[in-house]
Design a protein around this motif. Structure first.
Motif, PDB file in Angstrom:
ATOM      1  N   PRO A 103       0.822  -1.213   0.000  1.00 16.68           N
ATOM      2  CA  PRO A 103       0.000   0.000   0.000  1.00 16.68           C
ATOM      3  C   PRO A 103       0.856   1.265   0.000  1.00 16.68           C
ATOM      4  O   PRO A 103       2.033   1.243   0.376  1.00 16.68           O
ATOM      5  N   CYS A 104       0.234   2.384  -0.397  1.00 16.00           N
ATOM      6  CA  CYS A 104       0.985   3.620  -0.604  1.00 16.00           C
ATOM      7  C   CYS A 104       0.338   4.813   0.083  1.00 16.00           C
ATOM      8  O   CYS A 104      -0.883   4.900   0.213  1.00 16.00           O
ATOM      9  N   VAL A 105       1.205   5.740   0.467  1.00 19.24           N
ATOM     10  CA  VAL A 105       0.811   7.099   0.853  1.00 19.24           C
ATOM     11  C   VAL A 105       1.377   8.005  -0.229  1.00 19.24           C
ATOM     12  O   VAL A 105       2.570   7.924  -0.554  1.00 19.24           O
ATOM     13  N   ALA A 148      -0.846  10.546   7.662  1.00 19.11           N
ATOM     14  CA  ALA A 148      -1.141   9.385   6.804  1.00 19.11           C
ATOM     15  C   ALA A 148      -0.137   8.262   7.035  1.00 19.11           C
ATOM     16  O   ALA A 148      -0.514   7.089   7.138  1.00 19.11           O
ATOM     17  N   ILE A 149       1.143   8.605   7.138  1.00 20.75           N
ATOM     18  CA  ILE A 149       2.153   7.572   7.407  1.00 20.75           C
ATOM     19  C   ILE A 149       1.888   6.932   8.761  1.00 20.75           C
ATOM     20  O   ILE A 149       1.974   5.700   8.921  1.00 20.75           O
ATOM     21  N   ARG A 166      -0.988   6.614  10.312  1.00 21.22           N
ATOM     22  CA  ARG A 166      -2.150   5.723  10.208  1.00 21.22           C
ATOM     23  C   ARG A 166      -1.767   4.394   9.559  1.00 21.22           C
ATOM     24  O   ARG A 166      -2.217   3.320   9.982  1.00 21.22           O
ATOM     25  N   ALA A 167      -0.943   4.464   8.515  1.00 22.19           N
ATOM     26  CA  ALA A 167      -0.526   3.241   7.831  1.00 22.19           C
ATOM     27  C   ALA A 167       0.279   2.348   8.769  1.00 22.19           C
ATOM     28  O   ALA A 167       0.047   1.129   8.853  1.00 22.19           O
ATOM     29  N   LEU A 168       1.224   2.940   9.499  1.00 24.41           N
ATOM     30  CA  LEU A 168       2.053   2.153  10.414  1.00 24.41           C
ATOM     31  C   LEU A 168       1.216   1.528  11.524  1.00 24.41           C
ATOM     32  O   LEU A 168       1.472   0.393  11.944  1.00 24.41           O
ATOM     33  N   ALA A 169       0.203   2.248  11.974  1.00 18.95           N
ATOM     34  CA  ALA A 169      -0.654   1.729  13.054  1.00 18.95           C
ATOM     35  C   ALA A 169      -1.492   0.550  12.597  1.00 18.95           C
ATOM     36  O   ALA A 169      -1.942  -0.266  13.415  1.00 18.95           O
ATOM     37  N   GLU A 170      -1.689   0.448  11.294  1.00 19.30           N
ATOM     38  CA  GLU A 170      -2.548  -0.600  10.737  1.00 19.30           C
ATOM     39  C   GLU A 170      -1.784  -1.882  10.392  1.00 19.30           C
ATOM     40  O   GLU A 170      -2.390  -2.916  10.106  1.00 19.30           O
TER      41      GLU A 170
END
Length: 382
Positions: free
Chosen positions: A301-303, A332-333, A335-339
């Motif tokens: 996935p991407c930011v 955004a980064i 949120r991605a890391l938390a997921e």
């Protein structure tokens, strides 16, 4: 008795590392229905030898950057007269302008321009490039039969600049999904090589260029670090190594030397994409950013900043933020890391791959170009 393969001659400004150059390489090597020939106004660059190895003849005119040599243009005209291609496709402004005029003087009417930019900004683009783009807007009335844009945004922007909108077609870049695919072993090999087993890992595959806005990414990473969120970050691309004094100074300025890995240009980009948990695109301007599709094809996935057709590529599989917005990028980064590792993340990885498979395969790209050149399939207009 089968008919002879049609000949398509491509004229491109140069063959160094870049998105348009990579798209040209993929198109020529994936389309087996036509015989492709490539002319570089400058030197063979990165892709000249690769094209030759794949059986695609390359003629380098060796014009110095920013200089026009009449002898080189005469060689181009003679090449076109001798080969009599069924279609001529030019790539990028200088090739559109020079290649278009020379092709028309050689009697070729089946001529197609290519646009692979979205923005022309003084200070970022040279004054010569801006001038040539303006001249091309005028010449678009009568030189090319059609104009192929790699992104919807590119078509819209150039129509506003005065390019003839009625002959524009959008053909998105396509990707070899057998090369760019989920491959856990390849990704793990890169992580082991770098001593990053088990760590959260983000990255940005892009050359060192102010338009890529690495500074904005570094600011976002520093902001995340101040909030207690960190991840190792791979920076891959031409100029992204320790020999780049400007880059080294920037890394020191933001206090990120322990977090960043500067890998320079790599030939194993699919493995790099598989090693990453998240790919970041921080650019200020793009047309159709290849790295997003390449990462997603690998299930990464991407930011991304909202540049060119980035939002169209990502759909709902990643995060889109305004260019230059440090807070939005950091959020955004984060949120991605938390997921990472959750069932939601696994679905996101799966959906990223599926989106590229369904919309941006190399087969679709080849069919799109052939539709415009020879009317063989559905065309997509602006």
């Amino acid at each position: 008795m089968s008919r002879p393969r049609r000949i398509v001659a491509h004229i491109i400004t140069g063959l160094n590392d870049g998105g348009a150059e990579a798209a040209l390489f993929r198109l020529c090597t994936a389309d087996h229905e036509a015989r492709h020939l490539v002319v570089s106004l400058m030197g063979p660059g990165k892709y000249g030898p690769l094209l030759e190895q794949a059986g695609v003849p390359v003629l380098s005119l060796d014009m110095p950057q920013g200089k026009i040599r009449l002898a080189a243009l005469w060689r181009l005209r003679k090449f076109l007269v001798d080969t009599r291609p069924d279609a001529v496709q030019t790539w990028m402004y200088h090739a559109d302008f020079l290649g278009g005029i020379v092709a028309r003087t050689a009697g070729i009417r089946n001529l197609y321009w290519g646009i692979h930019n979205t923005t022309l900004t003084r200070g970022e683009s040279t004054s010569t490039t801006i001038l040539i783009s303006r001249l091309c807007a005028i010449l678009s009335r009568f030189v090319p039969r059609a104009i192929i844009c790699c992104a919807k945004k590119s078509a819209e922007v150039h129509a506003d600049l005065g390019y003839r909108a009625s002959i524009m077609h959008v053909v998105n870049n396509g990707y070899d999904l057998s090369q760019f695919r989920p491959d856990g072993r390849a990704g793990q090999a890169v992580r082991s090589e770098l001593g990053l087993d088990g760590e959260a890992l983000i990255g940005f595959v892009a050359r060192f260029d102010s338009q890529k806005d690495h500074r904005n990414l570094f600011r976002a990473l520093r902001l995340l670090k101040s909030r207690g969120q960190t991840a190792s970050c791979l920076l891959v691309g031409t100029g992204m190594d320790n020999s780049n004094d400007a880059l080294a100074a920037m890394v020191d300025e933001f206090g990120l030397s322990g977090q960043l890995r500067l890998l320079g240009r790599r030939d194993d980009v699919p493995a790099i994409m598989n090693a990453l948990d998240v790919h970041i695109l921080a650019s200020l301007a793009e047309a159709f950013p290849n790295v997003l599709a390449e990462a997603m094809a690998c299930g990464t996935p991407c930011v991304s900043t909202d540049v060119g057709d980035a939002a169209i590529i990502l759909g709902d599989t990643g995060w889109i933020v305004p260019p230059g917005d440090i807070e939005a990028m950091a959020h955004a980064i984060g949120r991605a890391l938390a997921e990472l590792g959750s069932s939601t993340w696994q679905r996101r990885q799966h959906n990223a791959r599926r989106r590229i498979e369904s919309r941006f395969s190399i087969k679709q790209m080849v069919e799109g170009y052939r539709a415009v050149w020879f009317g063989e399939a559905r065309e997509t207009h602006l």
